[in-house]
Write a protein that holds these residues in place. Structure first.
Motif, PDB file in Angstrom:
ATOM      1  N   LEU A  95     -10.343   2.347   4.131  1.00 13.59           N
ATOM      2  CA  LEU A  95     -10.084   3.494   4.850  1.00 13.59           C
ATOM      3  C   LEU A  95      -9.243   4.045   4.149  1.00 13.59           C
ATOM      4  O   LEU A  95      -9.190   5.616   3.878  1.00 13.59           O
ATOM      5  N   PHE A  96      -8.290   3.677   3.116  1.00 16.40           N
ATOM      6  CA  PHE A  96      -7.320   4.373   2.424  1.00 16.40           C
ATOM      7  C   PHE A  96      -7.905   5.273   1.169  1.00 16.40           C
ATOM      8  O   PHE A  96      -7.662   6.209   0.708  1.00 16.40           O
ATOM      9  N   ILE A 103      -5.129  10.869   4.117  1.00 16.19           N
ATOM     10  CA  ILE A 103      -3.712  10.362   4.809  1.00 16.19           C
ATOM     11  C   ILE A 103      -4.341   9.421   5.761  1.00 16.19           C
ATOM     12  O   ILE A 103      -5.494   9.564   6.598  1.00 16.19           O
ATOM     13  N   VAL A 104      -3.780   8.591   6.354  1.00 19.32           N
ATOM     14  CA  VAL A 104      -4.122   7.545   7.090  1.00 19.32           C
ATOM     15  C   VAL A 104      -2.898   7.106   8.146  1.00 19.32           C
ATOM     16  O   VAL A 104      -1.705   6.945   7.397  1.00 19.32           O
ATOM     17  N   GLY A 149       1.409  -1.752   0.388  1.00 22.59           N
ATOM     18  CA  GLY A 149       2.490  -1.035  -0.214  1.00 22.59           C
ATOM     19  C   GLY A 149       2.150   0.332  -0.464  1.00 22.59           C
ATOM     20  O   GLY A 149       2.608   0.978  -1.666  1.00 22.59           O
ATOM     21  N   VAL A 150       1.166   0.998   0.166  1.00 22.28           N
ATOM     22  CA  VAL A 150       0.897   2.488  -0.040  1.00 22.28           C
ATOM     23  C   VAL A 150       2.143   3.291   0.375  1.00 22.28           C
ATOM     24  O   VAL A 150       2.983   3.123   1.286  1.00 22.28           O
ATOM     25  N   ARG A 151       2.108   4.429  -0.404  1.00 25.28           N
ATOM     26  CA  ARG A 151       3.343   5.266  -0.187  1.00 25.28           C
ATOM     27  C   ARG A 151       3.069   6.414   0.862  1.00 25.28           C
ATOM     28  O   ARG A 151       2.098   6.607   1.208  1.00 25.28           O
ATOM     29  N   GLU A 152       4.156   6.340   1.726  1.00 27.84           N
ATOM     30  CA  GLU A 152       4.286   6.996   2.834  1.00 27.84           C
ATOM     31  C   GLU A 152       4.056   8.678   2.566  1.00 27.84           C
ATOM     32  O   GLU A 152       5.121   8.884   1.718  1.00 27.84           O
ATOM     33  N   ILE A 153       3.568   9.461   3.353  1.00 23.94           N
ATOM     34  CA  ILE A 153       3.651  10.978   3.191  1.00 23.94           C
ATOM     35  C   ILE A 153       4.477  11.551   4.163  1.00 23.94           C
ATOM     36  O   ILE A 153       5.093  12.430   3.721  1.00 23.94           O
ATOM     37  N   ALA A 167       2.657   8.488   8.645  1.00 24.64           N
ATOM     38  CA  ALA A 167       1.215   8.361   7.820  1.00 24.64           C
ATOM     39  C   ALA A 167       1.352   8.067   6.329  1.00 24.64           C
ATOM     40  O   ALA A 167       2.518   8.440   5.656  1.00 24.64           O
ATOM     41  N   TRP A 168       0.266   7.459   5.646  1.00 24.89           N
ATOM     42  CA  TRP A 168       0.606   7.004   4.450  1.00 24.89           C
ATOM     43  C   TRP A 168      -0.999   7.586   3.694  1.00 24.89           C
ATOM     44  O   TRP A 168      -1.881   7.786   4.371  1.00 24.89           O
ATOM     45  N   GLY A 169      -0.847   7.599   2.321  1.00 24.60           N
ATOM     46  CA  GLY A 169      -2.017   7.956   1.672  1.00 24.60           C
ATOM     47  C   GLY A 169      -2.032   7.911   0.205  1.00 24.60           C
ATOM     48  O   GLY A 169      -0.773   7.641  -0.499  1.00 24.60           O
TER      49      GLY A 169
END
Length: 368
Positions: free
Chosen positions: A321-322, A327-328, A352-356, A364-366
Protein backbone atom coordinates in the motif's frame (compact mmCIF):
# COMPACT_ATOMS: atom_id res chain seq x y z
CA UNK A 1 -9.89 26.84 -37.11
CA UNK A 2 -7.16 24.77 -38.75
CA UNK A 3 -3.75 23.78 -37.39
CA UNK A 4 -1.06 23.66 -40.06
CA UNK A 5 2.06 21.64 -39.36
CA UNK A 6 4.05 23.77 -41.78
CA UNK A 7 7.82 23.59 -41.90
CA UNK A 8 9.61 22.47 -38.76
CA UNK A 9 13.05 23.78 -37.83
CA UNK A 10 14.86 20.47 -37.56
CA UNK A 11 18.22 22.04 -36.68
CA UNK A 12 16.75 23.43 -33.46
CA UNK A 13 14.60 20.40 -32.67
CA UNK A 14 17.14 17.60 -33.24
CA UNK A 15 18.86 17.97 -29.86
CA UNK A 16 15.70 18.03 -27.71
CA UNK A 17 14.19 15.19 -29.78
CA UNK A 18 17.22 12.95 -29.17
CA UNK A 19 17.26 13.78 -25.45
CA UNK A 20 13.53 13.10 -25.05
CA UNK A 21 13.65 9.85 -27.03
CA UNK A 22 16.57 8.56 -24.97
CA UNK A 23 15.08 9.60 -21.63
CA UNK A 24 11.68 8.02 -22.33
CA UNK A 25 13.27 4.80 -23.57
CA UNK A 26 15.38 4.50 -20.41
CA UNK A 27 12.40 5.17 -18.16
CA UNK A 28 10.21 2.67 -20.00
CA UNK A 29 12.81 -0.06 -19.70
CA UNK A 30 13.40 0.71 -16.04
CA UNK A 31 9.72 0.60 -15.13
CA UNK A 32 9.15 -2.60 -17.10
CA UNK A 33 11.97 -4.43 -15.29
CA UNK A 34 11.60 -2.92 -11.82
CA UNK A 35 9.92 -4.78 -8.97
CA UNK A 36 8.14 -1.56 -7.98
CA UNK A 37 6.93 -0.75 -11.50
CA UNK A 38 3.26 -1.38 -10.68
CA UNK A 39 3.37 0.84 -7.60
CA UNK A 40 5.18 3.54 -9.54
CA UNK A 41 2.45 3.55 -12.19
CA UNK A 42 -0.30 3.88 -9.57
CA UNK A 43 1.46 6.73 -7.78
CA UNK A 44 2.03 8.46 -11.12
CA UNK A 45 -1.72 8.87 -11.61
CA UNK A 46 -1.97 11.10 -8.54
CA UNK A 47 1.14 13.15 -9.31
CA UNK A 48 0.06 13.75 -12.90
CA UNK A 49 -3.46 14.74 -11.86
CA UNK A 50 -2.23 17.34 -9.36
CA UNK A 51 0.26 18.70 -11.92
CA UNK A 52 -2.41 18.86 -14.60
CA UNK A 53 -4.63 20.96 -12.33
CA UNK A 54 -1.65 23.17 -11.48
CA UNK A 55 -1.00 23.84 -15.17
CA UNK A 56 -4.65 24.82 -15.55
CA UNK A 57 -4.33 27.33 -12.71
CA UNK A 58 -5.98 25.27 -9.96
CA UNK A 59 -4.40 24.05 -6.74
CA UNK A 60 -5.32 20.60 -5.44
CA UNK A 61 -3.55 19.08 -2.46
CA UNK A 62 -2.13 15.61 -2.98
CA UNK A 63 -3.32 14.51 0.44
CA UNK A 64 -6.93 15.49 -0.30
CA UNK A 65 -6.85 13.70 -3.65
CA UNK A 66 -5.55 10.42 -2.20
CA UNK A 67 -8.10 10.48 0.63
CA UNK A 68 -10.91 11.33 -1.78
CA UNK A 69 -9.91 8.40 -3.97
CA UNK A 70 -10.10 6.14 -0.92
CA UNK A 71 -13.52 7.65 -0.03
CA UNK A 72 -12.12 9.02 3.23
CA UNK A 73 -12.58 12.76 2.73
CA UNK A 74 -11.91 14.91 5.78
CA UNK A 75 -14.11 17.69 4.33
CA UNK A 76 -16.62 18.22 1.55
CA UNK A 77 -14.77 17.80 -1.79
CA UNK A 78 -14.31 20.96 -3.81
CA UNK A 79 -15.06 21.30 -7.51
CA UNK A 80 -11.34 21.24 -8.32
CA UNK A 81 -10.85 18.09 -6.27
CA UNK A 82 -13.63 16.31 -8.15
CA UNK A 83 -12.01 17.22 -11.48
CA UNK A 84 -8.62 16.03 -10.25
CA UNK A 85 -10.11 12.69 -9.23
CA UNK A 86 -11.74 12.44 -12.64
CA UNK A 87 -8.27 12.75 -14.18
CA UNK A 88 -7.04 9.91 -11.97
CA UNK A 89 -9.93 7.70 -13.04
CA UNK A 90 -9.40 8.62 -16.68
CA UNK A 91 -5.72 7.64 -16.50
CA UNK A 92 -6.66 4.30 -14.97
CA UNK A 93 -9.21 3.72 -17.68
CA UNK A 94 -6.72 4.48 -20.43
CA UNK A 95 -4.14 2.20 -18.83
CA UNK A 96 -6.62 -0.68 -18.79
CA UNK A 97 -7.40 -0.32 -22.49
CA UNK A 98 -5.20 -1.07 -25.46
CA UNK A 99 -2.59 1.50 -26.53
CA UNK A 100 -4.16 4.10 -28.78
CA UNK A 101 -7.71 3.60 -27.54
CA UNK A 102 -7.85 7.13 -26.17
CA UNK A 103 -6.52 8.60 -29.44
CA UNK A 104 -9.76 7.83 -31.27
CA UNK A 105 -13.11 9.53 -31.57
CA UNK A 106 -14.89 6.92 -29.46
CA UNK A 107 -12.16 7.04 -26.82
CA UNK A 108 -12.20 10.84 -26.60
CA UNK A 109 -15.98 10.91 -26.36
CA UNK A 110 -15.98 8.23 -23.67
CA UNK A 111 -13.33 9.99 -21.58
CA UNK A 112 -15.06 13.37 -21.99
CA UNK A 113 -18.42 11.89 -21.03
CA UNK A 114 -20.05 12.97 -24.29
CA UNK A 115 -22.55 10.61 -25.92
CA UNK A 116 -21.94 10.08 -29.59
CA UNK A 117 -24.81 10.80 -31.92
CA UNK A 118 -26.27 7.60 -33.36
CA UNK A 119 -28.59 7.53 -36.29
CA UNK A 120 -31.38 4.96 -36.58
CA UNK A 121 -31.48 3.47 -40.01
CA UNK A 122 -34.98 3.30 -41.46
CA UNK A 123 -36.07 1.93 -44.76
CA UNK A 124 -37.87 4.40 -47.06
CA UNK A 125 -41.26 3.17 -48.20
CA UNK A 126 -43.23 4.57 -51.12
CA UNK A 127 -46.86 5.22 -50.17
CA UNK A 128 -48.15 5.41 -53.73
CA UNK A 129 -48.25 9.09 -54.55
CA UNK A 130 -48.23 10.28 -50.94
CA UNK A 131 -44.45 10.71 -50.85
CA UNK A 132 -41.65 8.64 -49.41
CA UNK A 133 -41.96 8.01 -45.68
CA UNK A 134 -40.02 6.02 -43.11
CA UNK A 135 -41.30 2.65 -42.09
CA UNK A 136 -40.34 2.87 -38.44
CA UNK A 137 -42.42 0.00 -37.08
CA UNK A 138 -42.06 -3.55 -38.29
CA UNK A 139 -44.70 -6.03 -37.15
CA UNK A 140 -45.49 -9.40 -38.46
CA UNK A 141 -49.06 -8.94 -39.89
CA UNK A 142 -51.68 -11.44 -38.91
CA UNK A 143 -53.87 -10.66 -41.89
CA UNK A 144 -54.04 -8.12 -44.74
CA UNK A 145 -56.77 -6.15 -42.92
CA UNK A 146 -54.78 -5.87 -39.70
CA UNK A 147 -51.67 -4.97 -41.68
CA UNK A 148 -53.52 -2.10 -43.34
CA UNK A 149 -54.74 -0.81 -39.97
CA UNK A 150 -51.24 -1.03 -38.51
CA UNK A 151 -49.93 0.89 -41.49
CA UNK A 152 -52.43 3.71 -41.00
CA UNK A 153 -51.72 3.90 -37.26
CA UNK A 154 -47.99 3.95 -37.85
CA UNK A 155 -48.28 6.78 -40.37
CA UNK A 156 -50.57 8.78 -38.09
CA UNK A 157 -48.32 8.32 -35.06
CA UNK A 158 -45.25 9.27 -37.07
CA UNK A 159 -46.90 12.49 -38.27
CA UNK A 160 -48.13 13.38 -34.78
CA UNK A 161 -44.72 12.76 -33.20
CA UNK A 162 -42.98 14.72 -35.94
CA UNK A 163 -45.25 17.75 -35.63
CA UNK A 164 -45.05 17.67 -31.84
CA UNK A 165 -41.27 17.58 -31.97
CA UNK A 166 -41.20 20.54 -34.37
CA UNK A 167 -43.56 22.57 -32.18
CA UNK A 168 -41.57 21.75 -29.06
CA UNK A 169 -38.36 22.73 -30.81
CA UNK A 170 -39.91 26.08 -31.73
CA UNK A 171 -41.07 26.72 -28.18
CA UNK A 172 -37.89 25.69 -26.39
CA UNK A 173 -34.56 27.44 -27.02
CA UNK A 174 -31.55 25.30 -27.98
CA UNK A 175 -29.63 26.50 -24.91
CA UNK A 176 -30.81 27.80 -21.58
CA UNK A 177 -29.49 31.05 -20.13
CA UNK A 178 -27.44 29.21 -17.52
CA UNK A 179 -25.91 26.88 -20.09
CA UNK A 180 -24.88 29.81 -22.28
CA UNK A 181 -22.67 31.02 -19.42
CA UNK A 182 -20.52 27.89 -19.59
CA UNK A 183 -21.01 26.72 -23.18
CA UNK A 184 -20.48 28.45 -26.49
CA UNK A 185 -23.24 27.32 -28.92
CA UNK A 186 -20.92 27.99 -31.87
CA UNK A 187 -18.22 25.73 -30.45
CA UNK A 188 -18.31 22.64 -32.67
CA UNK A 189 -16.53 20.04 -30.56
CA UNK A 190 -17.09 17.25 -33.07
CA UNK A 191 -15.47 19.15 -35.90
CA UNK A 192 -12.49 20.21 -33.81
CA UNK A 193 -11.94 16.70 -32.53
CA UNK A 194 -12.06 15.49 -36.13
CA UNK A 195 -9.39 18.00 -37.14
CA UNK A 196 -7.16 16.91 -34.26
CA UNK A 197 -7.57 13.24 -35.18
CA UNK A 198 -6.69 14.00 -38.79
CA UNK A 199 -3.54 15.70 -37.55
CA UNK A 200 -2.71 12.60 -35.49
CA UNK A 201 -2.61 10.63 -38.75
CA UNK A 202 -0.40 13.20 -40.47
CA UNK A 203 2.28 13.23 -37.76
CA UNK A 204 2.89 9.49 -37.94
CA UNK A 205 5.91 10.14 -40.17
CA UNK A 206 7.56 12.24 -37.44
CA UNK A 207 9.54 10.86 -34.47
CA UNK A 208 7.27 9.80 -31.63
CA UNK A 209 8.29 12.56 -29.22
CA UNK A 210 8.08 15.31 -31.84
CA UNK A 211 4.70 14.03 -33.00
CA UNK A 212 3.43 14.09 -29.41
CA UNK A 213 4.70 17.65 -28.95
CA UNK A 214 2.94 18.74 -32.16
CA UNK A 215 -0.29 17.08 -31.03
CA UNK A 216 -0.19 18.89 -27.68
CA UNK A 217 0.51 22.20 -29.40
CA UNK A 218 -2.42 21.54 -31.74
CA UNK A 219 -4.66 20.69 -28.79
CA UNK A 220 -3.74 24.01 -27.19
CA UNK A 221 -4.46 25.80 -30.47
CA UNK A 222 -7.70 24.04 -31.47
CA UNK A 223 -9.15 23.55 -27.97
CA UNK A 224 -11.51 20.78 -29.08
CA UNK A 225 -13.31 20.49 -25.73
CA UNK A 226 -14.71 23.46 -23.89
CA UNK A 227 -14.49 22.10 -20.36
CA UNK A 228 -12.10 19.12 -20.44
CA UNK A 229 -8.93 20.74 -21.66
CA UNK A 230 -6.92 18.50 -19.32
CA UNK A 231 -7.80 15.54 -21.53
CA UNK A 232 -5.19 16.60 -24.09
CA UNK A 233 -2.35 15.74 -21.71
CA UNK A 234 -3.76 12.26 -21.30
CA UNK A 235 -4.15 11.79 -25.05
CA UNK A 236 -0.53 12.76 -25.64
CA UNK A 237 0.63 10.20 -23.09
CA UNK A 238 -1.48 7.50 -24.72
CA UNK A 239 -0.16 8.48 -28.14
CA UNK A 240 3.38 7.81 -26.93
CA UNK A 241 2.16 4.43 -25.75
CA UNK A 242 0.62 3.81 -29.17
CA UNK A 243 3.90 4.63 -30.92
CA UNK A 244 5.71 2.17 -28.64
CA UNK A 245 7.87 4.79 -26.95
CA UNK A 246 6.42 4.22 -23.46
CA UNK A 247 4.74 0.82 -23.14
CA UNK A 248 5.14 -0.08 -19.46
CA UNK A 249 3.08 2.79 -18.06
CA UNK A 250 1.33 6.07 -18.89
CA UNK A 251 3.76 8.97 -19.01
CA UNK A 252 3.25 11.79 -16.50
CA UNK A 253 3.48 14.50 -19.14
CA UNK A 254 1.90 17.11 -16.85
CA UNK A 255 4.64 16.55 -14.26
CA UNK A 256 7.24 17.48 -16.87
CA UNK A 257 5.29 20.50 -18.10
CA UNK A 258 5.13 21.78 -14.55
CA UNK A 259 8.93 22.04 -14.52
CA UNK A 260 8.94 24.25 -17.64
CA UNK A 261 8.47 28.01 -17.11
CA UNK A 262 5.22 29.43 -18.40
CA UNK A 263 7.07 31.84 -20.70
CA UNK A 264 8.47 28.88 -22.62
CA UNK A 265 5.22 26.91 -22.68
CA UNK A 266 3.30 29.96 -23.95
CA UNK A 267 5.94 31.36 -26.30
CA UNK A 268 4.70 32.97 -29.51
CA UNK A 269 7.20 31.09 -31.64
CA UNK A 270 6.00 27.55 -32.29
CA UNK A 271 9.50 26.10 -32.45
CA UNK A 272 10.21 27.45 -28.97
CA UNK A 273 7.00 25.84 -27.70
CA UNK A 274 7.88 22.49 -29.27
CA UNK A 275 11.33 22.57 -27.68
CA UNK A 276 9.66 23.31 -24.32
CA UNK A 277 7.32 20.33 -24.74
CA UNK A 278 10.23 18.03 -25.63
CA UNK A 279 12.14 19.26 -22.59
CA UNK A 280 9.02 18.55 -20.53
CA UNK A 281 9.12 14.92 -21.66
CA UNK A 282 12.75 14.70 -20.60
CA UNK A 283 11.88 16.31 -17.25
CA UNK A 284 9.01 13.85 -16.73
CA UNK A 285 11.36 10.94 -17.45
CA UNK A 286 13.98 12.30 -15.05
CA UNK A 287 11.38 12.72 -12.30
CA UNK A 288 10.16 9.19 -12.96
CA UNK A 289 13.67 7.76 -12.68
CA UNK A 290 14.16 9.48 -9.32
CA UNK A 291 10.81 8.27 -8.04
CA UNK A 292 11.40 4.66 -9.04
CA UNK A 293 14.88 4.71 -7.45
CA UNK A 294 13.35 6.06 -4.25
CA UNK A 295 10.64 3.39 -4.28
CA UNK A 296 13.10 0.57 -4.94
CA UNK A 297 15.27 1.67 -2.00
CA UNK A 298 12.25 2.07 0.27
CA UNK A 299 10.97 -1.39 -0.68
CA UNK A 300 14.25 -3.03 0.28
CA UNK A 301 14.34 -1.20 3.61
CA UNK A 302 10.73 -2.04 4.46
CA UNK A 303 11.08 -5.69 3.49
CA UNK A 304 13.95 -6.08 5.94
CA UNK A 305 11.56 -5.21 8.75
CA UNK A 306 9.15 -7.87 7.53
CA UNK A 307 11.73 -10.67 7.75
CA UNK A 308 11.19 -13.47 10.25
CA UNK A 309 7.54 -12.51 10.64
CA UNK A 310 4.76 -15.02 10.69
CA UNK A 311 3.10 -15.94 7.40
CA UNK A 312 -0.17 -14.29 8.45
CA UNK A 313 1.48 -10.95 9.14
CA UNK A 314 -0.13 -7.87 7.57
CA UNK A 315 3.19 -6.12 7.05
CA UNK A 316 3.51 -7.13 3.34
CA UNK A 317 0.03 -5.73 2.66
CA UNK A 318 0.96 -2.45 4.32
CA UNK A 319 4.23 -2.29 2.37
CA UNK A 320 2.44 -2.75 -0.96
CA UNK A 321 0.00 0.00 0.00
CA UNK A 322 2.80 2.43 0.85
CA UNK A 323 4.48 1.68 -2.49
CA UNK A 324 1.30 2.33 -4.48
CA UNK A 325 0.07 5.53 -2.79
CA UNK A 326 1.92 8.81 -2.20
CA UNK A 327 0.18 9.27 1.15
CA UNK A 328 -1.40 6.63 3.38
CA UNK A 329 -3.60 7.08 6.43
CA UNK A 330 -4.13 4.61 9.26
CA UNK A 331 -7.70 4.02 8.14
CA UNK A 332 -6.49 3.13 4.63
CA UNK A 333 -4.09 0.55 6.09
CA UNK A 334 -6.83 -0.84 8.32
CA UNK A 335 -9.26 -1.13 5.42
CA UNK A 336 -6.73 -2.76 3.08
CA UNK A 337 -5.28 -5.19 5.63
CA UNK A 338 -8.69 -5.79 7.27
CA UNK A 339 -7.46 -4.98 10.74
CA UNK A 340 -8.40 -2.46 13.42
CA UNK A 341 -7.22 1.13 13.42
CA UNK A 342 -5.08 0.42 16.47
CA UNK A 343 -3.48 -2.49 14.64
CA UNK A 344 -2.84 -0.27 11.61
CA UNK A 345 -1.05 2.27 13.79
CA UNK A 346 1.10 -0.52 15.22
CA UNK A 347 2.02 -1.66 11.70
CA UNK A 348 2.97 1.84 10.66
CA UNK A 349 5.04 2.32 13.79
CA UNK A 350 6.79 -0.98 13.16
CA UNK A 351 7.62 -0.01 9.57
CA UNK A 352 8.95 3.38 10.62
CA UNK A 353 7.51 5.27 7.65
CA UNK A 354 7.89 9.03 7.66
CA UNK A 355 4.86 11.01 8.82
CA UNK A 356 3.74 13.68 6.36
CA UNK A 357 1.09 15.76 8.11
CA UNK A 358 2.35 16.08 11.65
CA UNK A 359 -1.15 16.57 13.01
CA UNK A 360 -2.95 14.92 15.89
CA UNK A 361 -5.95 13.99 13.76
CA UNK A 362 -6.04 12.79 10.16
CA UNK A 363 -2.43 11.77 10.33
CA UNK A 364 -0.80 10.44 7.15
CA UNK A 365 2.46 8.75 6.22
CA UNK A 366 4.19 8.24 2.92
CA UNK A 367 7.30 7.73 0.83
CA UNK A 368 8.12 11.08 -0.81
Amino acid sequence: MVYDIGKLTHETLLGPIAAAEDALARLDERVARSEVGAGFAERADFFDSVSSMWIGGELVHLEDLVLHDAQMDIRAPSHELVIAHRIVRARRRVSRNDPGWAVSRSGIMALAGVAEETSVEAEPVDRGGEGVELDLIHHEPLSPELAEIDDVLARTQWLVDGNAAVEQKKREPAYSIGELLIRDPDWDEGERIGEWLELAKKVERLPATLAAAVLWDAWEHLEPLQRQHWLGLLLVSDYLRLRGKVRSHLLTFAVGLREIPRERRRARDRTSRLVAYLDAMSAAAAAGMKDIDRLALAKRQLERKALDKRSTSSLPVAIDLFLSRPIVSAHMVAKTARITSRGALNLISELGVREITGRGRYRAWGIL
